[in-house]
Structures are given as C-alpha cells and as structure tokens.
Design a protein around this motif. Sequence first.
Motif, PDB file in Angstrom:
ATOM      1  N   THR A 247       0.824  -1.208   0.000  1.00  0.00           N
ATOM      2  CA  THR A 247       0.000   0.000   0.000  1.00  0.00           C
ATOM      3  C   THR A 247       0.856   1.255   0.000  1.00  0.00           C
ATOM      4  N   PHE A 248       1.760   1.355   0.968  1.00  0.00           N
ATOM      5  CA  PHE A 248       2.507   2.607   1.119  1.00  0.00           C
ATOM      6  C   PHE A 248       3.584   2.793   0.061  1.00  0.00           C
ATOM      7  N   PHE A 249       4.202   1.718  -0.393  1.00  0.00           N
ATOM      8  CA  PHE A 249       5.277   1.876  -1.376  1.00  0.00           C
ATOM      9  C   PHE A 249       4.819   1.622  -2.808  1.00  0.00           C
ATOM     10  N   GLY A 250       3.839   0.762  -2.992  1.00  0.00           N
ATOM     11  CA  GLY A 250       3.337   0.509  -4.335  1.00  0.00           C
ATOM     12  C   GLY A 250       2.285   1.520  -4.755  1.00  0.00           C
ATOM     13  N   PHE A 251       1.245   1.640  -3.943  1.00  0.00           N
ATOM     14  CA  PHE A 251       0.122   2.493  -4.334  1.00  0.00           C
ATOM     15  C   PHE A 251       0.329   3.965  -3.968  1.00  0.00           C
ATOM     16  N   TYR A 252       0.612   4.252  -2.703  1.00  0.00           N
ATOM     17  CA  TYR A 252       0.732   5.652  -2.299  1.00  0.00           C
ATOM     18  C   TYR A 252       2.009   6.297  -2.839  1.00  0.00           C
ATOM     19  N   TYR A 253       3.114   5.603  -2.748  1.00  0.00           N
ATOM     20  CA  TYR A 253       4.387   6.183  -3.180  1.00  0.00           C
ATOM     21  C   TYR A 253       4.505   6.220  -4.706  1.00  0.00           C
ATOM     22  N   LEU A 254       4.412   5.078  -5.358  1.00  0.00           N
ATOM     23  CA  LEU A 254       4.618   5.032  -6.807  1.00  0.00           C
ATOM     24  C   LEU A 254       3.403   5.520  -7.591  1.00  0.00           C
ATOM     25  N   MET A 255       2.234   4.959  -7.300  1.00  0.00           N
ATOM     26  CA  MET A 255       1.043   5.298  -8.076  1.00  0.00           C
ATOM     27  C   MET A 255       0.612   6.745  -7.845  1.00  0.00           C
ATOM     28  N   ASN A 256       0.507   7.160  -6.584  1.00  0.00           N
ATOM     29  CA  ASN A 256       0.076   8.535  -6.321  1.00  0.00           C
ATOM     30  C   ASN A 256       1.099   9.553  -6.812  1.00  0.00           C
ATOM     31  N   SER A 257       2.376   9.205  -6.767  1.00  0.00           N
ATOM     32  CA  SER A 257       3.385  10.111  -7.329  1.00  0.00           C
ATOM     33  C   SER A 257       3.170  10.275  -8.832  1.00  0.00           C
ATOM     34  N   MET A 258       2.797   9.189  -9.501  1.00  0.00           N
ATOM     35  CA  MET A 258       2.508   9.269 -10.930  1.00  0.00           C
ATOM     36  C   MET A 258       1.301  10.178 -11.185  1.00  0.00           C
ATOM     37  N   TRP A 259       0.257  10.049 -10.344  1.00  0.00           N
ATOM     38  CA  TRP A 259      -0.910  10.921 -10.526  1.00  0.00           C
ATOM     39  C   TRP A 259      -0.530  12.381 -10.309  1.00  0.00           C
ATOM     40  N   LEU A 260       0.269  12.648  -9.291  1.00  0.00           N
ATOM     41  CA  LEU A 260       0.695  14.027  -9.027  1.00  0.00           C
ATOM     42  C   LEU A 260       1.548  14.565 -10.174  1.00  0.00           C
ATOM     43  N   HIS A 261       2.396  13.731 -10.732  1.00  0.00           N
ATOM     44  CA  HIS A 261       3.202  14.125 -11.893  1.00  0.00           C
ATOM     45  C   HIS A 261       2.289  14.474 -13.063  1.00  0.00           C
ATOM     46  N   MET A 262       1.281  13.652 -13.297  1.00  0.00           N
ATOM     47  CA  MET A 262       0.348  13.898 -14.400  1.00  0.00           C
ATOM     48  C   MET A 262      -0.483  15.165 -14.161  1.00  0.00           C
ATOM     49  N   MET A 263      -0.860  15.404 -12.915  1.00  0.00           N
ATOM     50  CA  MET A 263      -1.694  16.561 -12.599  1.00  0.00           C
ATOM     51  C   MET A 263      -0.933  17.877 -12.666  1.00  0.00           C
ATOM     52  N   TYR A 264       0.235  17.900 -12.030  1.00  0.00           N
ATOM     53  CA  TYR A 264       0.939  19.165 -11.827  1.00  0.00           C
ATOM     54  C   TYR A 264       2.218  19.309 -12.641  1.00  0.00           C
ATOM     55  N   GLY A 265       2.632  18.250 -13.324  1.00  0.00           N
ATOM     56  CA  GLY A 265       3.849  18.334 -14.127  1.00  0.00           C
ATOM     57  C   GLY A 265       5.130  18.361 -13.312  1.00  0.00           C
ATOM     58  N   ILE A 266       5.038  18.032 -12.049  1.00  0.00           N
ATOM     59  CA  ILE A 266       6.231  17.981 -11.195  1.00  0.00           C
ATOM     60  C   ILE A 266       7.042  16.757 -11.609  1.00  0.00           C
ATOM     61  N   SER A 267       8.345  16.924 -11.641  1.00  0.00           N
ATOM     62  CA  SER A 267       9.231  15.822 -12.016  1.00  0.00           C
ATOM     63  C   SER A 267       8.941  14.588 -11.157  1.00  0.00           C
ATOM     64  N   TYR A 268       8.819  13.449 -11.829  1.00  0.00           N
ATOM     65  CA  TYR A 268       8.559  12.190 -11.114  1.00  0.00           C
ATOM     66  C   TYR A 268       9.701  11.889 -10.145  1.00  0.00           C
ATOM     67  N   LYS A 269      10.915  12.171 -10.555  1.00  0.00           N
ATOM     68  CA  LYS A 269      12.087  11.937  -9.706  1.00  0.00           C
ATOM     69  C   LYS A 269      12.030  12.806  -8.448  1.00  0.00           C
ATOM     70  N   VAL A 270      11.620  14.052  -8.602  1.00  0.00           N
ATOM     71  CA  VAL A 270      11.489  14.951  -7.447  1.00  0.00           C
ATOM     72  C   VAL A 270      10.399  14.439  -6.505  1.00  0.00           C
ATOM     73  N   LEU A 271       9.276  14.019  -7.067  1.00  0.00           N
ATOM     74  CA  LEU A 271       8.192  13.492  -6.241  1.00  0.00           C
ATOM     75  C   LEU A 271       8.645  12.255  -5.464  1.00  0.00           C
ATOM     76  N   LEU A 272       9.331  11.355  -6.140  1.00  0.00           N
ATOM     77  CA  LEU A 272       9.798  10.143  -5.461  1.00  0.00           C
ATOM     78  C   LEU A 272      10.792  10.478  -4.351  1.00  0.00           C
ATOM     79  N   THR A 273      11.630  11.435  -4.591  1.00  0.00           N
ATOM     80  CA  THR A 273      12.625  11.831  -3.584  1.00  0.00           C
ATOM     81  C   THR A 273      11.965  12.471  -2.369  1.00  0.00           C
ATOM     82  N   THR A 274      11.030  13.370  -2.607  1.00  0.00           N
ATOM     83  CA  THR A 274      10.432  14.108  -1.485  1.00  0.00           C
ATOM     84  C   THR A 274       9.372  13.310  -0.743  1.00  0.00           C
ATOM     85  N   ARG A 275       8.746  12.356  -1.402  1.00  0.00           N
ATOM     86  CA  ARG A 275       7.663  11.597  -0.776  1.00  0.00           C
ATOM     87  C   ARG A 275       8.143  10.347  -0.031  1.00  0.00           C
ATOM     88  N   LEU A 276       9.356   9.896  -0.310  1.00  0.00           N
ATOM     89  CA  LEU A 276       9.850   8.661   0.303  1.00  0.00           C
ATOM     90  C   LEU A 276       9.886   8.708   1.833  1.00  0.00           C
TER      91      LEU A 276
END
Length: 174
Positions: free
Chosen positions: A111-140
Amino acid sequence: MDASQSKVRELAMLGLLTALQIILGNMLSLQLYTHKIVFTFIVIALTARLFTPWATAISSALAGLLGMVIFPKFAFFPGFILTYFCVGLLFGYCLQNKVTLLRIVIACLLTFFGFYYLMNSMWLHMMYGISYKVLLTTRLPQEIVMFIVAVVILSIIFRIPIVERLINRYEMKH
C-alpha cells in the motif's frame, strides 16, 4: 435473523465504515500540495476483516470519491479513486480471513510503497507536471514513516480484546 435483516445490517455497517473513512481522510488529515498524512488505513483494515475484498475496494473508492466531492481541497483526479480501490482490494485479500503480523506488513508494504508512493506520485506528476524523480525523492520519507506507523497501529488494534470480540460477534451473525 432472516437474510434480508442480515443484508440490511451488513449494508449499514459498510456505510458506517465508509463514512469513517471519509471523516479520517478529510477532516482528520494533513494535506499539503504533494503530501497527505491520513489514518484511513485503520478503517480500511477493519472493513477488510469484516467484508469481502471487493466490498472493501468499493467502500474505499466510494469514500475517496465522496471525500473529494464533499471536501474539495485540490483538483479532482480520477487516478486517486483507482488508488483507493486498489488499496481496499489489497487489504481485503490480505486481512479477510486472518490477521497476522506478516499479512499486515505485506498489506502496508504494498500500500505505502506501491500504491501511495509510486502510483500517487505518478498521478501528481500527471496533474501538476512535477518531475517524477522529485516526487519520489520528497515523498519517500513520508511513506517510510507512515508504513512503520501503520504496521504498529494495526498490530496493536487487532490485538485489543474488545476489537477481537466485536469482529467475532459480527462474524457470527453472518
């Protein structure tokens, strides 16, 4: 108790648990631009223990959708509903028949690493255009902490005698 009364009781319980998810996910949460700290996993785990995986998934998705509609904080994005559905389904399959530490760890890890971390980071990237790498770094760090918190809280909750008795009582009436 006849079958129709049992179904009404079951639907009422599922509705109550869905409402609790909405409250925990929206009124008792901390939501920032790309981070959200919630304790809905508690209610999802209880729902998963009492109901089928599909009922838990639908309840979680419905709670997510209603929470976004009733308490809008940011832009609506349907991907998050898919995340809620997947989390409910996963918890449902992991905790439906038996709750063990290993099952809790597996459910929380995915849940936390597959869905919330990876999947939700992808949704945030798609919504706001924030770099996926930045999202993964800051959300970990958030997901690591929430994973540990969830495992500890769920391990404690499912060992509380009154919770065990209530689950057993509810199961007997089905």
